[in-house]
Design a protein around this motif. Structure first.
Motif, PDB file in Angstrom:
ATOM      1  N   ILE A 192      17.879   3.425  -0.934  1.00  0.00           N
ATOM      2  CA  ILE A 192      18.729   3.569  -2.336  1.00  0.00           C
ATOM      3  C   ILE A 192      20.280   4.012  -1.970  1.00  0.00           C
ATOM      4  N   SER A 193      21.002   3.357  -2.497  1.00  0.00           N
ATOM      5  CA  SER A 193      22.475   3.485  -2.319  1.00  0.00           C
ATOM      6  C   SER A 193      23.030   3.591  -3.784  1.00  0.00           C
ATOM      7  N   LEU A 194      24.480   4.102  -3.391  1.00  0.00           N
ATOM      8  CA  LEU A 194      25.346   3.809  -4.870  1.00  0.00           C
ATOM      9  C   LEU A 194      25.957   2.689  -4.321  1.00  0.00           C
ATOM     10  N   PRO A 195      26.569   2.123  -5.385  1.00  0.00           N
ATOM     11  CA  PRO A 195      27.275   0.680  -5.233  1.00  0.00           C
ATOM     12  C   PRO A 195      28.793   0.922  -4.651  1.00  0.00           C
ATOM     13  N   ARG A 255       0.698  -1.214  -0.051  1.00  0.00           N
ATOM     14  CA  ARG A 255       0.041   0.035  -0.015  1.00  0.00           C
ATOM     15  C   ARG A 255       0.965   1.202  -0.044  1.00  0.00           C
ATOM     16  N   LEU A 256       2.012   1.314   0.624  1.00  0.00           N
ATOM     17  CA  LEU A 256       2.692   2.459   0.916  1.00  0.00           C
ATOM     18  C   LEU A 256       4.321   2.119   0.425  1.00  0.00           C
ATOM     19  N   TYR A 257       5.091   2.686  -0.495  1.00  0.00           N
ATOM     20  CA  TYR A 257       6.580   2.388  -0.417  1.00  0.00           C
ATOM     21  C   TYR A 257       6.977   3.737  -0.052  1.00  0.00           C
ATOM     22  N   ILE A 258       8.057   3.559   0.749  1.00  0.00           N
ATOM     23  CA  ILE A 258       9.135   4.901   1.071  1.00  0.00           C
ATOM     24  C   ILE A 258      10.300   4.663   0.759  1.00  0.00           C
ATOM     25  N   VAL A 259      10.677   5.493  -0.294  1.00  0.00           N
ATOM     26  CA  VAL A 259      11.974   5.481  -1.122  1.00  0.00           C
ATOM     27  C   VAL A 259      12.761   6.631  -0.445  1.00  0.00           C
ATOM     28  N   THR A 260      13.891   5.846   0.036  1.00  0.00           N
ATOM     29  CA  THR A 260      14.884   6.970   0.835  1.00  0.00           C
ATOM     30  C   THR A 260      16.256   6.584   0.453  1.00  0.00           C
ATOM     31  N   GLY A 261      17.404   7.503   1.258  1.00  0.00           N
ATOM     32  CA  GLY A 261      18.356   7.124   1.127  1.00  0.00           C
ATOM     33  C   GLY A 261      19.114   8.418   1.077  1.00  0.00           C
ATOM     34  N   LYS A 262      20.615   8.621   0.985  1.00  0.00           N
ATOM     35  CA  LYS A 262      21.372   9.978   0.882  1.00  0.00           C
ATOM     36  C   LYS A 262      21.320  10.572  -0.197  1.00  0.00           C
ATOM     37  N   GLY A 263      21.419  11.960   0.005  1.00  0.00           N
ATOM     38  CA  GLY A 263      21.323  12.718  -1.230  1.00  0.00           C
ATOM     39  C   GLY A 263      22.155  12.414  -2.464  1.00  0.00           C
ATOM     40  N   GLY A 264      21.745  12.296  -3.674  1.00  0.00           N
ATOM     41  CA  GLY A 264      22.330  12.265  -4.814  1.00  0.00           C
ATOM     42  C   GLY A 264      22.361  10.796  -5.279  1.00  0.00           C
ATOM     43  N   VAL A 265      21.591   9.818  -4.618  1.00  0.00           N
ATOM     44  CA  VAL A 265      21.771   8.340  -4.916  1.00  0.00           C
ATOM     45  C   VAL A 265      20.928   8.043  -5.937  1.00  0.00           C
ATOM     46  N   GLY A 266      19.779   8.817  -6.587  1.00  0.00           N
ATOM     47  CA  GLY A 266      18.747   8.545  -7.456  1.00  0.00           C
ATOM     48  C   GLY A 266      17.505   8.228  -6.848  1.00  0.00           C
ATOM     49  N   ASP A 269      11.362  -2.004  14.473  1.00  0.00           N
ATOM     50  CA  ASP A 269      10.483  -3.003  13.962  1.00  0.00           C
ATOM     51  C   ASP A 269       9.621  -2.791  12.722  1.00  0.00           C
ATOM     52  N   PHE A 270      10.478  -1.982  11.661  1.00  0.00           N
ATOM     53  CA  PHE A 270      10.173  -2.244  10.304  1.00  0.00           C
ATOM     54  C   PHE A 270      10.948  -2.955   9.417  1.00  0.00           C
ATOM     55  N   GLU A 271      10.615  -4.257   9.806  1.00  0.00           N
ATOM     56  CA  GLU A 271      11.069  -5.359   9.259  1.00  0.00           C
ATOM     57  C   GLU A 271      11.322  -5.289   7.718  1.00  0.00           C
ATOM     58  N   ASN A 272      10.154  -4.824   6.956  1.00  0.00           N
ATOM     59  CA  ASN A 272      10.206  -4.965   5.421  1.00  0.00           C
ATOM     60  C   ASN A 272      11.067  -3.624   4.904  1.00  0.00           C
ATOM     61  N   THR A 273      12.205  -3.513   5.279  1.00  0.00           N
ATOM     62  CA  THR A 273      13.195  -2.512   4.671  1.00  0.00           C
ATOM     63  C   THR A 273      14.340  -3.044   3.926  1.00  0.00           C
ATOM     64  N   HIS A 274      14.523  -2.802   2.805  1.00  0.00           N
ATOM     65  CA  HIS A 274      15.620  -3.333   1.818  1.00  0.00           C
ATOM     66  C   HIS A 274      16.425  -2.515   1.236  1.00  0.00           C
ATOM     67  N   LEU A 275      17.498  -2.848   0.977  1.00  0.00           N
ATOM     68  CA  LEU A 275      18.702  -2.325   0.434  1.00  0.00           C
ATOM     69  C   LEU A 275      18.756  -2.235  -1.314  1.00  0.00           C
ATOM     70  N   VAL A 276      18.832  -1.214  -1.913  1.00  0.00           N
ATOM     71  CA  VAL A 276      18.938  -1.266  -3.295  1.00  0.00           C
ATOM     72  C   VAL A 276      20.131  -0.606  -3.942  1.00  0.00           C
ATOM     73  N   ALA A 277      20.954  -1.176  -4.445  1.00  0.00           N
ATOM     74  CA  ALA A 277      22.111  -0.682  -5.166  1.00  0.00           C
ATOM     75  C   ALA A 277      21.728   0.136  -6.277  1.00  0.00           C
ATOM     76  N   ASN A 278      21.987   1.441  -6.757  1.00  0.00           N
ATOM     77  CA  ASN A 278      21.362   2.130  -7.901  1.00  0.00           C
ATOM     78  C   ASN A 278      22.664   2.491  -8.734  1.00  0.00           C
ATOM     79  N   ASP A 279      22.626   2.717  -9.818  1.00  0.00           N
ATOM     80  CA  ASP A 279      23.636   3.278 -11.007  1.00  0.00           C
ATOM     81  C   ASP A 279      24.886   2.387 -10.897  1.00  0.00           C
ATOM     82  N   CYS A 280      24.497   1.112 -11.107  1.00  0.00           N
ATOM     83  CA  CYS A 280      25.687  -0.022 -11.181  1.00  0.00           C
ATOM     84  C   CYS A 280      26.194  -0.030 -12.594  1.00  0.00           C
ATOM     85  N   LEU A 281      27.497  -0.061 -12.566  1.00  0.00           N
ATOM     86  CA  LEU A 281      28.276   0.144 -13.991  1.00  0.00           C
ATOM     87  C   LEU A 281      28.313  -1.368 -14.514  1.00  0.00           C
ATOM     88  N   SER A 282      28.718  -2.191 -13.444  1.00  0.00           N
ATOM     89  CA  SER A 282      29.150  -3.506 -13.690  1.00  0.00           C
ATOM     90  C   SER A 282      28.243  -4.603 -14.755  1.00  0.00           C
TER      91      SER A 282
END
Length: 263
Positions: A169-172, A4-15, A191-204
């Protein structure tokens, strides 16, 4: 199945905004009733219109007026209170209060329409942590009252099954991924278990070729692969660097090809 709700966050400049917009677009393409929200940031209404992404924009002050008007049963009184110097400074004195009001506005929308999904393009992860921490802190500080009752209602909603999914969201790079994991660990303590790491802007992924690469690109590829392998199992999705010629084309490529795991 969409949350129902997606919260997209991360440091500045990561996309964050690119990922949030393309996620909203992908959900919309799949027939999900979805709205993108830029959450106390620059109004992205024009961009959303160009990209054919459904959106809703809330202004903090207007949201606060709406909230107070409901509590006081008078928009006139709420409007007068909002103009006082004390109330204008209140947001600075109580970090997270403004974001709590905005989040409450979003949850009101979701509760009023059980078929709706919202993708929230959150400010930097520090602001997201303040927002989530404040909801816990306010309950302890105030003990009871209308605000606490509203926070409990918000908690009951966002902690519900299959409601909320946090995407960090994170840079790799090693430093960026470590910082993002610290954010994830902090949210899991709340207790926010449904929290996930996403590597963005990957060159490999786009350099996956048998052809000989220039030395600087080969070095970049090797370093990135080494870091990603080190964090193997902790990254939900690796989003490749996009070579599309403009932002609209980037959003189209991302929404068509790379975000399945985020849903």
């Amino acid at each position: 199945m969409a949350h129902r709700l997606y919260i997209v966050t991360g440091k500045g400049g990561v996309g964050k905004t690119s990922v949030a917009l393309s996620l909203a677009k992908k959900l919309s393409q799949r027939g999900v009733k979805v709205l993108y929200n830029s959450f106390d940031q620059e109004n992205q209404s024009d961009l959303c219109t160009q990209l054919d992404i459904p959106f809703v924009h809330f202004d903090l002050i207007e949201s606060a007026k709406t909230y107070m008007g409901k509590k006081l049963n008078s928009e006139l009184v709420a409007n007068w209170i909002m103009k006082t110097p004390f109330f204008k400074s209140l947001f600075n004195m109580i970090p997270g209060l403004g974001h709590m009001i905005l989040l409450g506005h979003i949850i009101d929308l979701l509760e009023s329409d059980p078929n709706l999904t919202i993708v929230l393009d959150s400010p930097s992860s520090g602001h997201a942590l303040t927002m989530f921490e404040s909801s816990h802190n306010f309950k302890e500080i105030f003990g009871s009252g209308l605000l606490v009752e509203d926070i409990k209602r918000m908690h009951d909603f966002i902690y519900g099954k299959d409601i909320l999914k946090n995407l960090i969201i994170s840079l790799p790079t090693k430093m960026a991924l470590n910082e993002s994991i610290e954010v994830i660990d902090h949210l899991k303590k709340l207790d926010f278990e449904n929290t996930h790491l996403v590597a963005n802007d990957c060159l490999s992924p786009i350099l996956n070729t048998d052809e000989e690469l220039p030395s600087f690109l080969q070095t970049k590829k090797d370093l990135e692969l080494s870091v990603i392998n080190e964090f193997n199992g902790k990254i939900l999705e690796k989003i490749p660097h996009c070579l599309a010629p403009n932002f609209k084309a980037v959003m189209t490529e991302l929404s068509n090809s790379h975000l399945e795991e985020l849903i």
